[in-house]
Structures are given as C-alpha cells and as structure tokens.
Design a protein around this motif. Sequence first.
Motif: not given
Length: 229
Positions: A7-12
Amino acid sequence: MSSTSIPTLDDATMPAYRADPSDTPRAAIIVIQEIFGINAGIRRKCDSLAEAGYLAIAPDLFWRIRPGIELDPDVEAEMQRALELMGQFDQDQGIRDIEAAIRFVRGEGIGMVGAVGYCLGGRLAYMTAARTDVDASVGYYAVGIDGLLGEKHAIAKPLMLHIAGEDHFVDPAAQAAMHAGLDDHPKVTLHDYPGEDHGFATEFGARRSDAAARQADERTAAFFAEHLG
C-alpha cells in the motif's frame, strides 16, 4: 521468492519482489533498483539477502510509469530505454514509495529496516537516509550526490556509499565534492574503488568486476550486521 503488493502513501498499490528467509528475519532490507527495473540482477540481490537471514523487498519504483519493467544494460536499445525512464521518474515520489515499503515491513512486526540501492537506487538510498527513518542505508555508485549535499544534516542513521573511481556517470569533481562534503559526517562512510566503473557490483553482465564486487558486498554485509543485527 514471490511477488507482493505494498500500500502506498497515496492509497494506491505498488508491486514488489519479495524474498523471505527460511527462519524469522533478523531484519528487513529494502532493495532499491537501478534504472533497469526489477530485473534478474535485482531479484538475485534480494535472494542473496534472504539467504543471509533478511526479509528483502524490492519495490517496483517505475510502476507509476509502467509496471513490470525489466531491462538489460548490455543491450544498447534497452540501455537507452532505461535512461529515458530515469528522465521520466519522479524521485521525490520514489522516496515516498520507499517510505511506504519501510512502513509495510514494519507493519509485519520487523523493527529494524535497512535499504541498499544501486545506480539511481544508490542516489535514492542517500535520499532515503536523509528523508526517512530507515535504520541503515547503503548506496552503490550513487549518481548526483554532489547536488544533494544540502540534505546531509538530516542523515541521522548510518549510511555507507561505494564510489567507483572511474564512474562515467560520476566524474572526479563530483567524487571530490562527495568526499569534501561527507568525510567528516559522523554517520557516513565512503569507500573508493579505484579503476572501477559504474555498475561494478551488478550480479550479471559485462559491467561486473568480481574482486571489487566481492569487496563491496562484504563491507555491506558487515555494515548491515552491525547496524541491523
């Protein structure tokens, strides 16, 4: 050895290559790619770290451009494609994606996390040391560090840099600036490899220089053993 999603910090969701040790990990290490993507060489770096007892994860940092890129630096057309990708790559966003990978492994209960990067990844390893809470970082033949010396004050955890003396991407003036700016930093160690060119520690291909690669990798192993456990 498998694929995973972070999970990335921008919700991707970012794809990554994962290599698990046979027993409880002694620590985790984020492996930061060259400009050639998560190719066989980077996967082998991860596998070797897993054999040494670490959880190794290589995030696919080019995924925002195109996921799954694998290039061979010994093929001229693929080298040119890699240079194009480097020009398109958002390095600040890449650090945020590396930070997401650090958080991901810490979320699995692993307290100590290191990073090791090569080429572009060596530059990103320096930036990771300056901009995240990673516990220890190593950069091989990092490019453009002379332009990042303004961030050195933020490096609070150990950082090791391997410098190729005849690096055609890092000229003597840039190497001298690295030494002038970092030799007295209490958390930074620089190692020079006279006569060696960029990419000397690659796992496969024409760029590899066995003796220098073994020496650098032994220093890296001792560094991680000291600072990660």
